[in-house]
Write a protein that holds these residues in place. Structure first.
Motif, PDB file in Angstrom:
ATOM      1  N   MET A 226      -6.636  -1.237  28.445  1.00 66.70           N
ATOM      2  CA  MET A 226      -5.546  -1.709  27.593  1.00 66.70           C
ATOM      3  C   MET A 226      -5.856  -1.354  26.131  1.00 66.70           C
ATOM      4  O   MET A 226      -6.940  -1.640  25.631  1.00 66.70           O
ATOM      5  N   GLU A 227      -4.906  -0.721  25.463  1.00 68.46           N
ATOM      6  CA  GLU A 227      -5.125  -0.314  24.084  1.00 68.46           C
ATOM      7  C   GLU A 227      -5.184  -1.528  23.156  1.00 68.46           C
ATOM      8  O   GLU A 227      -4.506  -2.530  23.389  1.00 68.46           O
ATOM      9  N   PRO A 228      -5.974  -1.432  22.090  1.00 66.19           N
ATOM     10  CA  PRO A 228      -6.029  -2.548  21.128  1.00 66.19           C
ATOM     11  C   PRO A 228      -4.682  -2.753  20.450  1.00 66.19           C
ATOM     12  O   PRO A 228      -3.918  -1.802  20.253  1.00 66.19           O
ATOM     13  N   LEU A 229      -4.395  -3.998  20.111  1.00 72.68           N
ATOM     14  CA  LEU A 229      -3.211  -4.292  19.317  1.00 72.68           C
ATOM     15  C   LEU A 229      -3.414  -3.771  17.901  1.00 72.68           C
ATOM     16  O   LEU A 229      -4.543  -3.656  17.422  1.00 72.68           O
ATOM     17  N   LYS A 230      -2.308  -3.446  17.247  1.00 70.67           N
ATOM     18  CA  LYS A 230      -2.375  -2.916  15.884  1.00 70.67           C
ATOM     19  C   LYS A 230      -1.872  -3.966  14.901  1.00 70.67           C
ATOM     20  O   LYS A 230      -0.707  -4.374  14.957  1.00 70.67           O
ATOM     21  N   LEU A 231      -2.763  -4.411  14.027  1.00 70.84           N
ATOM     22  CA  LEU A 231      -2.394  -5.322  12.947  1.00 70.84           C
ATOM     23  C   LEU A 231      -2.420  -4.540  11.640  1.00 70.84           C
ATOM     24  O   LEU A 231      -3.406  -3.874  11.331  1.00 70.84           O
ATOM     25  N   VAL A 232      -1.331  -4.620  10.879  1.00 74.01           N
ATOM     26  CA  VAL A 232      -1.269  -3.936   9.594  1.00 74.01           C
ATOM     27  C   VAL A 232      -0.988  -4.963   8.506  1.00 74.01           C
ATOM     28  O   VAL A 232      -0.060  -5.771   8.629  1.00 74.01           O
ATOM     29  N   ALA A 233      -1.810  -4.944   7.467  1.00 73.01           N
ATOM     30  CA  ALA A 233      -1.604  -5.818   6.313  1.00 73.01           C
ATOM     31  C   ALA A 233      -1.180  -4.961   5.128  1.00 73.01           C
ATOM     32  O   ALA A 233      -1.854  -3.993   4.783  1.00 73.01           O
ATOM     33  N   VAL A 234      -0.046  -5.301   4.528  1.00 69.13           N
ATOM     34  CA  VAL A 234       0.450  -4.603   3.344  1.00 69.13           C
ATOM     35  C   VAL A 234       0.112  -5.438   2.121  1.00 69.13           C
ATOM     36  O   VAL A 234       0.518  -6.597   2.017  1.00 69.13           O
ATOM     37  N   SER A 235      -0.645  -4.852   1.200  1.00 65.95           N
ATOM     38  CA  SER A 235      -1.048  -5.540  -0.026  1.00 65.95           C
ATOM     39  C   SER A 235      -0.422  -4.848  -1.227  1.00 65.95           C
ATOM     40  O   SER A 235      -0.609  -3.644  -1.428  1.00 65.95           O
ATOM     41  N   ALA A 236       0.308  -5.616  -2.031  1.00 65.70           N
ATOM     42  CA  ALA A 236       0.949  -5.052  -3.224  1.00 65.70           C
ATOM     43  C   ALA A 236       0.190  -5.407  -4.497  1.00 65.70           C
ATOM     44  O   ALA A 236       0.752  -5.382  -5.588  1.00 65.70           O
ATOM     45  N   GLY A 237      -1.078  -5.725  -4.368  1.00 67.66           N
ATOM     46  CA  GLY A 237      -1.887  -6.028  -5.547  1.00 67.66           C
ATOM     47  C   GLY A 237      -2.016  -4.822  -6.464  1.00 67.66           C
ATOM     48  O   GLY A 237      -2.095  -3.685  -6.001  1.00 67.66           O
ATOM     49  N   LEU A 238      -2.039  -5.074  -7.766  1.00 68.14           N
ATOM     50  CA  LEU A 238      -2.070  -3.986  -8.741  1.00 68.14           C
ATOM     51  C   LEU A 238      -3.431  -3.776  -9.381  1.00 68.14           C
ATOM     52  O   LEU A 238      -3.665  -2.742 -10.016  1.00 68.14           O
ATOM     53  N   ARG A 239      -4.324  -4.747  -9.241  1.00 68.46           N
ATOM     54  CA  ARG A 239      -5.618  -4.654  -9.906  1.00 68.46           C
ATOM     55  C   ARG A 239      -6.739  -4.449  -8.900  1.00 68.46           C
ATOM     56  O   ARG A 239      -6.568  -4.625  -7.698  1.00 68.46           O
ATOM     57  N   GLU A 240      -7.896  -4.052  -9.427  1.00 68.12           N
ATOM     58  CA  GLU A 240      -9.105  -3.950  -8.623  1.00 68.12           C
ATOM     59  C   GLU A 240     -10.233  -4.694  -9.331  1.00 68.12           C
ATOM     60  O   GLU A 240     -10.570  -4.321 -10.468  1.00 68.12           O
ATOM     61  N   PRO A 241     -10.819  -5.724  -8.734  1.00 69.44           N
ATOM     62  CA  PRO A 241     -10.451  -6.297  -7.445  1.00 69.44           C
ATOM     63  C   PRO A 241      -9.139  -7.077  -7.535  1.00 69.44           C
ATOM     64  O   PRO A 241      -8.706  -7.461  -8.626  1.00 69.44           O
ATOM     65  N   SER A 242      -8.532  -7.297  -6.387  1.00 66.77           N
ATOM     66  CA  SER A 242      -7.214  -7.931  -6.339  1.00 66.77           C
ATOM     67  C   SER A 242      -7.256  -9.162  -5.447  1.00 66.77           C
ATOM     68  O   SER A 242      -7.711  -9.093  -4.302  1.00 66.77           O
ATOM     69  N   SER A 243      -6.771 -10.288  -5.963  1.00 68.39           N
ATOM     70  CA  SER A 243      -6.686 -11.491  -5.128  1.00 68.39           C
ATOM     71  C   SER A 243      -5.665 -11.293  -4.013  1.00 68.39           C
ATOM     72  O   SER A 243      -5.786 -11.892  -2.935  1.00 68.39           O
ATOM     73  N   THR A 244      -4.668 -10.440  -4.260  1.00 67.06           N
ATOM     74  CA  THR A 244      -3.674 -10.148  -3.227  1.00 67.06           C
ATOM     75  C   THR A 244      -4.331  -9.422  -2.057  1.00 67.06           C
ATOM     76  O   THR A 244      -4.091  -9.751  -0.887  1.00 67.06           O
ATOM     77  N   ARG A 245      -5.173  -8.436  -2.360  1.00 69.85           N
ATOM     78  CA  ARG A 245      -5.902  -7.733  -1.302  1.00 69.85           C
ATOM     79  C   ARG A 245      -6.863  -8.682  -0.605  1.00 69.85           C
ATOM     80  O   ARG A 245      -7.025  -8.634   0.632  1.00 69.85           O
ATOM     81  N   LEU A 246      -7.510  -9.552  -1.355  1.00 66.15           N
ATOM     82  CA  LEU A 246      -8.434 -10.506  -0.757  1.00 66.15           C
ATOM     83  C   LEU A 246      -7.708 -11.416   0.233  1.00 66.15           C
ATOM     84  O   LEU A 246      -8.193 -11.663   1.338  1.00 66.15           O
TER      85      LEU A 246
ATOM     86  N   GLY B  71      -1.906   2.570  -4.574  1.00 67.33           N
ATOM     87  CA  GLY B  71      -2.119   4.008  -4.544  1.00 67.33           C
ATOM     88  C   GLY B  71      -0.916   4.812  -4.102  1.00 67.33           C
ATOM     89  O   GLY B  71      -0.935   6.048  -4.162  1.00 67.33           O
ATOM     90  N   LEU B  72       0.141   4.122  -3.671  1.00 67.08           N
ATOM     91  CA  LEU B  72       1.354   4.803  -3.195  1.00 67.08           C
ATOM     92  C   LEU B  72       2.517   4.670  -4.167  1.00 67.08           C
ATOM     93  O   LEU B  72       3.630   5.094  -3.863  1.00 67.08           O
ATOM     94  N   ALA B  73       2.259   4.087  -5.340  1.00 65.54           N
ATOM     95  CA  ALA B  73       3.348   3.770  -6.274  1.00 65.54           C
ATOM     96  C   ALA B  73       4.166   5.002  -6.658  1.00 65.54           C
ATOM     97  O   ALA B  73       5.401   4.969  -6.674  1.00 65.54           O
ATOM     98  N   VAL B  74       3.488   6.116  -6.970  1.00 72.95           N
ATOM     99  CA  VAL B  74       4.203   7.333  -7.373  1.00 72.95           C
ATOM    100  C   VAL B  74       5.010   7.888  -6.199  1.00 72.95           C
ATOM    101  O   VAL B  74       6.167   8.287  -6.365  1.00 72.95           O
ATOM    102  N   ASP B  75       4.404   7.904  -5.010  1.00 75.91           N
ATOM    103  CA  ASP B  75       5.119   8.395  -3.823  1.00 75.91           C
ATOM    104  C   ASP B  75       6.352   7.548  -3.521  1.00 75.91           C
ATOM    105  O   ASP B  75       7.399   8.070  -3.123  1.00 75.91           O
ATOM    106  N   ILE B  76       6.219   6.235  -3.698  1.00 80.85           N
ATOM    107  CA  ILE B  76       7.361   5.339  -3.439  1.00 80.85           C
ATOM    108  C   ILE B  76       8.486   5.631  -4.419  1.00 80.85           C
ATOM    109  O   ILE B  76       9.653   5.738  -4.039  1.00 80.85           O
TER     110      ILE B  76
END
Length: 208
Positions: free
Chosen positions: A1-21, A49-54
């Motif tokens: 059985m294939e593993p389930l896929k969990l995706v977390a989208v983080s819109a944090g703008l700084r590094e380090p980011s509390s949003t990413r945490l 890192g995708l801001a320009v592409d978006i």
């Protein structure tokens, strides 16, 4: 059985980011809740890192390779965790723009956990008046518990186990895991309205 896929989208703008945490903590807690029944793979999509592409996609209608891969990961996920910083009492423009470039039917029926970070707890209702309605419009299945982390929730040491934040993370992760496994709110088999007496019969029983 294939593993389930969990995706977390983080819109944090700084590094380090509390949003990413927060995204990392929610993803790990959900993976741990699933571990007893299914293996799960976690991927974090950082929108910074995708801001320009978006922006280019919004103008031209064509995604770059990195954005296309991120969108495909989100739409193919078995469970989605969406985390935005709160700016001006709502989600960030980057967060909204990312979901604007996704087809508005691509998240139909997808289990989603919504979360946000901010400087003060006064903005916590943004989860209910901004994020939840957006995902409801996209016809996703949103977990009942939304997680908001204000600055004071992280504690002076910067760990996520102080105050009530850890409990909210665990509760929300459990709800998302149940949604992914298809068992959230499951009740007895069969039609719950099968034994309901029709209204006409109830009225007839009241007649003298």
């Amino acid at each position: 059985m294939e593993p389930l896929k969990l995706v977390a989208v983080s819109a944090g703008l700084r590094e380090p980011s509390s949003t990413r945490l927060l995204a990392d903590r929610l993803a790990e807690a959900t993976r741990a809740r699933l571990a007893g029944e299914r293996e799960a793979e976690v991927r974090v999509v950082e929108l910074r890192g995708l801001a320009v592409d978006i922006a280019n996609n919004l103008v031209t209608g064509f995604p770059g390779a990195a954005l296309r891969e991120a969108v495909e990961a989100v739409t193919a996920a078995d469970g989605l965790i969406a985390v935005s910083p709160i700016f001006t009492a709502s989600y960030s423009g980057l967060f909204k723009s990312f979901f604007d470039v996704i087809e508005n039917t691509a998240l139909t029926g997808k289990p989603v956990l919504i979360a946000a970070t901010g400087g003060t707890a006064r903005h916590s209702l943004a989860l209910e008046h901004a994020l939840r309605p957006m995902f409801a419009y996209l016809r996703a299945v949103v977990a009942p518990t939304a997680v908001y982390a204000a600055t004071e929730d992280w504690g002076s040491g910067g760990d996520g186990s102080t105050g009530g934040l850890a409990g909210r993370i665990e509760r929300a992760a459990g709800e998302l895991a149940d949604l992914v496994l298809g068992r959230y709110g499951a009740g007895p088999a069969g039609d719950p309205f099968e034994d309901v007496v029709p209204f006409e019969q109830q009225l007839a029983a009241l007649r003298p």
